[in-house]
Design a protein around this motif. Structure first.
Motif, PDB file in Angstrom:
ATOM      1  N   VAL A  34       4.264  -7.399 -19.136  1.00 29.37           N
ATOM      2  CA  VAL A  34       3.535  -6.283 -18.530  1.00 29.37           C
ATOM      3  C   VAL A  34       2.851  -6.715 -17.242  1.00 29.37           C
ATOM      4  CG1 VAL A  34       1.634  -4.657 -18.851  1.00 29.37           C
ATOM      5  CG2 VAL A  34       3.201  -5.111 -20.729  1.00 29.37           C
ATOM      6  N   GLU A  35       2.115  -7.800 -17.269  1.00 32.63           N
ATOM      7  CA  GLU A  35       1.375  -8.238 -16.088  1.00 32.63           C
ATOM      8  C   GLU A  35       2.316  -8.698 -14.983  1.00 32.63           C
ATOM      9  OE1 GLU A  35      -1.757  -7.714 -15.709  1.00 32.63           O
ATOM     10  OE2 GLU A  35      -1.895  -6.920 -17.750  1.00 32.63           O
ATOM     11  N   ASP A  36       3.433  -9.345 -15.356  1.00 30.73           N
ATOM     12  CA  ASP A  36       4.401  -9.766 -14.334  1.00 30.73           C
ATOM     13  C   ASP A  36       5.047  -8.557 -13.670  1.00 30.73           C
ATOM     14  OD1 ASP A  36       3.896 -12.416 -14.768  1.00 30.73           O
ATOM     15  OD2 ASP A  36       5.523 -12.699 -16.201  1.00 30.73           O
ATOM     16  N   ARG A  37       5.327  -7.513 -14.438  1.00 28.33           N
ATOM     17  CA  ARG A  37       5.884  -6.295 -13.842  1.00 28.33           C
ATOM     18  C   ARG A  37       4.897  -5.667 -12.869  1.00 28.33           C
ATOM     19  NH1 ARG A  37       9.617  -2.831 -18.005  1.00 28.33           N
ATOM     20  NH2 ARG A  37      10.482  -4.547 -19.226  1.00 28.33           N
ATOM     21  N   LEU A  38       3.643  -5.577 -13.288  1.00 28.42           N
ATOM     22  CA  LEU A  38       2.644  -4.976 -12.413  1.00 28.42           C
ATOM     23  C   LEU A  38       2.451  -5.803 -11.147  1.00 28.42           C
ATOM     24  CD1 LEU A  38       0.002  -3.930 -15.087  1.00 28.42           C
ATOM     25  CD2 LEU A  38       1.565  -2.434 -13.857  1.00 28.42           C
ATOM     26  N   SER A  39       2.468  -7.123 -11.277  1.00 27.68           N
ATOM     27  CA  SER A  39       2.320  -7.984 -10.100  1.00 27.68           C
ATOM     28  C   SER A  39       3.493  -7.811  -9.147  1.00 27.68           C
ATOM     29  CB  SER A  39       2.208  -9.450 -10.536  1.00 27.68           C
ATOM     30  OG  SER A  39       1.026  -9.670 -11.293  1.00 27.68           O
ATOM     31  N   THR A  40       4.715  -7.688  -9.693  1.00 29.57           N
ATOM     32  CA  THR A  40       5.882  -7.508  -8.844  1.00 29.57           C
ATOM     33  C   THR A  40       5.863  -6.144  -8.162  1.00 29.57           C
ATOM     34  OG1 THR A  40       7.162  -8.952 -10.306  1.00 29.57           O
ATOM     35  CG2 THR A  40       8.395  -7.548  -8.802  1.00 29.57           C
ATOM     36  N   LEU A  41       5.513  -5.104  -8.907  1.00 29.19           N
ATOM     37  CA  LEU A  41       5.417  -3.774  -8.303  1.00 29.19           C
ATOM     38  C   LEU A  41       4.358  -3.745  -7.206  1.00 29.19           C
ATOM     39  CD1 LEU A  41       5.669  -1.535 -11.515  1.00 29.19           C
ATOM     40  CD2 LEU A  41       7.391  -1.792  -9.719  1.00 29.19           C
ATOM     41  N   CYS A  42       3.274  -4.475  -7.410  1.00 26.18           N
ATOM     42  CA  CYS A  42       2.221  -4.555  -6.398  1.00 26.18           C
ATOM     43  C   CYS A  42       2.742  -5.229  -5.132  1.00 26.18           C
ATOM     44  CB  CYS A  42       1.020  -5.314  -6.966  1.00 26.18           C
ATOM     45  SG  CYS A  42      -0.358  -5.493  -5.829  1.00 26.18           S
ATOM     46  N   ALA A  43       3.495  -6.326  -5.294  1.00 29.00           N
ATOM     47  CA  ALA A  43       4.062  -7.019  -4.126  1.00 29.00           C
ATOM     48  C   ALA A  43       5.067  -6.124  -3.410  1.00 29.00           C
ATOM     49  CB  ALA A  43       4.720  -8.326  -4.571  1.00 29.00           C
ATOM     50  N   TRP A  44       5.880  -5.392  -4.167  1.00 30.29           N
ATOM     51  CA  TRP A  44       6.831  -4.476  -3.549  1.00 30.29           C
ATOM     52  C   TRP A  44       6.129  -3.400  -2.731  1.00 30.29           C
ATOM     53  CZ3 TRP A  44      10.797  -3.258  -8.066  1.00 30.29           C
ATOM     54  CH2 TRP A  44      11.555  -4.405  -8.298  1.00 30.29           C
ATOM     55  N   ALA A  45       5.062  -2.814  -3.324  1.00 34.98           N
ATOM     56  CA  ALA A  45       4.339  -1.749  -2.623  1.00 34.98           C
ATOM     57  C   ALA A  45       3.732  -2.255  -1.321  1.00 34.98           C
ATOM     58  CB  ALA A  45       3.254  -1.182  -3.542  1.00 34.98           C
ATOM     59  N   LEU A  46       3.152  -3.440  -1.336  1.00 31.59           N
ATOM     60  CA  LEU A  46       2.565  -4.004  -0.121  1.00 31.59           C
ATOM     61  C   LEU A  46       3.629  -4.268   0.934  1.00 31.59           C
ATOM     62  CD1 LEU A  46       0.037  -6.528  -1.712  1.00 31.59           C
ATOM     63  CD2 LEU A  46      -0.491  -4.347  -0.627  1.00 31.59           C
ATOM     64  N   ASP A  47       4.796  -4.746   0.489  1.00 33.94           N
ATOM     65  CA  ASP A  47       5.871  -5.026   1.437  1.00 33.94           C
ATOM     66  C   ASP A  47       6.398  -3.737   2.053  1.00 33.94           C
ATOM     67  OD1 ASP A  47       7.571  -6.521   2.899  1.00 33.94           O
ATOM     68  OD2 ASP A  47       8.677  -7.372   1.222  1.00 33.94           O
ATOM     69  N   CYS A  48       6.561  -2.700   1.220  1.00 34.22           N
ATOM     70  CA  CYS A  48       7.033  -1.413   1.742  1.00 34.22           C
ATOM     71  C   CYS A  48       6.049  -0.833   2.750  1.00 34.22           C
ATOM     72  CB  CYS A  48       7.251  -0.429   0.593  1.00 34.22           C
ATOM     73  SG  CYS A  48       8.676  -0.797  -0.451  1.00 34.22           S
ATOM     74  N   ASP A  49       4.766  -0.911   2.444  1.00 28.21           N
ATOM     75  CA  ASP A  49       3.766  -0.375   3.358  1.00 28.21           C
ATOM     76  C   ASP A  49       3.745  -1.156   4.663  1.00 28.21           C
ATOM     77  OD1 ASP A  49       1.219   1.344   3.773  1.00 28.21           O
ATOM     78  OD2 ASP A  49       0.507  -0.703   4.090  1.00 28.21           O
ATOM     79  N   LYS A  50       3.925  -2.455   4.584  1.00 25.92           N
ATOM     80  CA  LYS A  50       3.924  -3.282   5.789  1.00 25.92           C
ATOM     81  C   LYS A  50       5.081  -2.903   6.714  1.00 25.92           C
ATOM     82  CE  LYS A  50       4.150  -8.124   7.249  1.00 25.92           C
ATOM     83  NZ  LYS A  50       4.263  -9.537   6.791  1.00 25.92           N
ATOM     84  N   ARG A  51       6.224  -2.540   6.123  1.00 28.30           N
ATOM     85  CA  ARG A  51       7.404  -2.203   6.912  1.00 28.30           C
ATOM     86  C   ARG A  51       7.488  -0.724   7.243  1.00 28.30           C
ATOM     87  NH1 ARG A  51      11.534  -6.267   6.411  1.00 28.30           N
ATOM     88  NH2 ARG A  51      10.805  -8.023   5.167  1.00 28.30           N
ATOM     89  N   GLY A  52       6.549   0.082   6.754  1.00 30.81           N
ATOM     90  CA  GLY A  52       6.558   1.499   7.051  1.00 30.81           C
ATOM     91  C   GLY A  52       7.598   2.290   6.285  1.00 30.81           C
ATOM     92  N   VAL A  53       7.973   1.828   5.083  1.00 30.65           N
ATOM     93  CA  VAL A  53       8.997   2.483   4.281  1.00 30.65           C
ATOM     94  C   VAL A  53       8.343   3.442   3.297  1.00 30.65           C
ATOM     95  CG1 VAL A  53      10.891   2.121   2.644  1.00 30.65           C
ATOM     96  CG2 VAL A  53      10.499   0.488   4.497  1.00 30.65           C
ATOM     97  N   ALA A  54       8.869   4.647   3.181  1.00 30.86           N
ATOM     98  CA  ALA A  54       8.388   5.589   2.178  1.00 30.86           C
ATOM     99  C   ALA A  54       8.839   5.120   0.807  1.00 30.86           C
ATOM    100  CB  ALA A  54       8.920   6.987   2.465  1.00 30.86           C
ATOM    101  N   PHE A  55       7.934   5.095  -0.141  1.00 29.60           N
ATOM    102  CA  PHE A  55       8.265   4.600  -1.480  1.00 29.60           C
ATOM    103  C   PHE A  55       7.513   5.403  -2.528  1.00 29.60           C
ATOM    104  CE2 PHE A  55       4.509   2.383  -0.141  1.00 29.60           C
ATOM    105  CZ  PHE A  55       3.741   2.224  -1.280  1.00 29.60           C
ATOM    106  N   GLY A  56       8.099   5.472  -3.691  1.00 29.88           N
ATOM    107  CA  GLY A  56       7.478   6.126  -4.834  1.00 29.88           C
ATOM    108  C   GLY A  56       7.262   5.124  -5.954  1.00 29.88           C
ATOM    109  N   LEU A  57       6.633   5.562  -7.011  1.00 33.66           N
ATOM    110  CA  LEU A  57       6.315   4.694  -8.142  1.00 33.66           C
ATOM    111  C   LEU A  57       6.655   5.418  -9.434  1.00 33.66           C
ATOM    112  CD1 LEU A  57       4.968   2.051  -9.211  1.00 33.66           C
ATOM    113  CD2 LEU A  57       2.818   3.331  -9.279  1.00 33.66           C
ATOM    114  N   LYS A  58       7.292   4.692 -10.339  1.00 37.52           N
ATOM    115  CA  LYS A  58       7.626   5.254 -11.632  1.00 37.52           C
ATOM    116  C   LYS A  58       7.198   4.299 -12.728  1.00 37.52           C
ATOM    117  CE  LYS A  58      11.413   7.210 -14.365  1.00 37.52           C
ATOM    118  NZ  LYS A  58      12.876   7.468 -14.424  1.00 37.52           N
TER     119      LYS A  58
END
Length: 318
Positions: free
Chosen positions: A268-292
């Protein structure tokens, strides 16, 4: 056995403190919340007074009697001044910015001096570094930032604050343990444990960089907070036409869905940490992203407000 007795005493003392000084957003220190005990120097001072008294009684020396009583009167006056240094002090809980797990949470504390100067105040959380400050009555207030380690994600409540003073002589320790209504949101620690999957094409690849302006140009719009500075039309701004941003048509394939189910095999915690890293990377690159998530879904968007919403959902998950 000794540690168990200490832990039991600490729990009982905390229960007594909770009744005497309940949690609130603003506290004024008074006799119900202030405690005075002799410091190590104060214990030595008391032993010296006792020795002088025995010496004066043994030799019937009036000069030693006078010295002993004079020092004892100084001790009594020091009690009043030490208590007055904290009495009437107003503490108000300020804001606390969200942090990532493993960082230091920063809690803002507002101190109101009242009608007198405050000297050598030691403020902080038990077991953490204390902040030392003086408050001038003319200024009337002081703002401090108190740090506390954020070890786990979620809502962080740091517990009781400790404020102490040994002013003016150092032979007495006057302290209080107010419980301020503080809370700080702690995001998961970002860790890139899996490469990012593009849900639109069900493949694995690099994150598309929306700042490259490679899509079809569709026009201009007024700049809004959170948009990428690379999209600003600086020539229009130089001509005094205000801040305009370039708009490009975004294909559905460039919208990423950060899905919980795509991280099979992780905890659970590893998934949340990975999703957090993905979200930060998407925001840095200006990519629209959703969360499920299993119990929550957010539609694709971009910007600082959307990132904060996604990180909050990750922080409070279950």
């Amino acid at each position: 056995m000794t540690s168990r007795i200490r832990a039991l005493f600490r729990r009982q003392f905390n229960k007594w403190l909770d009744k005497r000084s309940p949690r609130c957003s603003e506290i004024t220190l008074n006799q119900r919340r202030i405690f005075i005990i002799p410091s190590s120097a104060g214990l030595g001072f008391a032993i010296m007074l006792l020795g002088l008294l025995l010496l004066a009684i043994n030799y019937q020396n009036n000069l030693i009697f006078a010295l002993c009583f004079w020092l004892f009167s100084i001790f009594l006056v020091a009690i009043l001044h030490t208590y007055a240094n904290l009495a009437g002090l107003v503490l108000r809980a300020g804001a606390a910015e969200p942090v990532f797990a493993g960082e230091l949470a920063r809690f803002h504390l507002h101190l109101g001096a009242g009608q007198r100067d405050r000297h050598r105040l030691n403020v902080g959380f038990p077991g953490q570094q204390l902040e030392i400050c003086d408050i001038d009555a003319e200024t009337g207030a002081s703002n401090l930032i108190i740090q506390y380690p954020a070890q786990q994600r979620g809502a962080l409540r740091p517990g009781r604050l400790e404020i102490a003073s040994r002013f003016p002589l150092g032979i007495l320790r006057c302290w209080s343990a107010p419980s301020l209504d503080w809370h700080c949101l702690v995001y998961p620690r970002p860790r890139y444990l899996r490469p990012l999957f593009n849900d639109a094409d069900n493949g694995e690849g690099n994150i598309p960089d929306r700042s490259s302006d490679s899509d079809e140009f569709s026009g201009f719009s007024r700049y809004q907070a959170g948009q990428s500075p690379r999209r600003i039309f600086w020539k229009a701004y130089a001509k005094g036409q205000g801040l305009l941003t370039k708009q490009y048509e975004q294909s559905q394939a460039d919208e990423l869905l950060l899905a919980w189910d795509s991280l099979d095999g992780l905890g659970v915690e590893d998934r949340l940490s990975t999703l957090c890293a993905w979200a930060l990377d998407c925001d840095k690159r200006g990519v629209a992203f959703g969360l499920k998530l299993p119990n929550r879904s957010l539609s694709a968007a971009c910007g600082a407000a959307h990132l904060a919403k996604v990180l909050r959902e990750l922080a409070v998950y279950r």
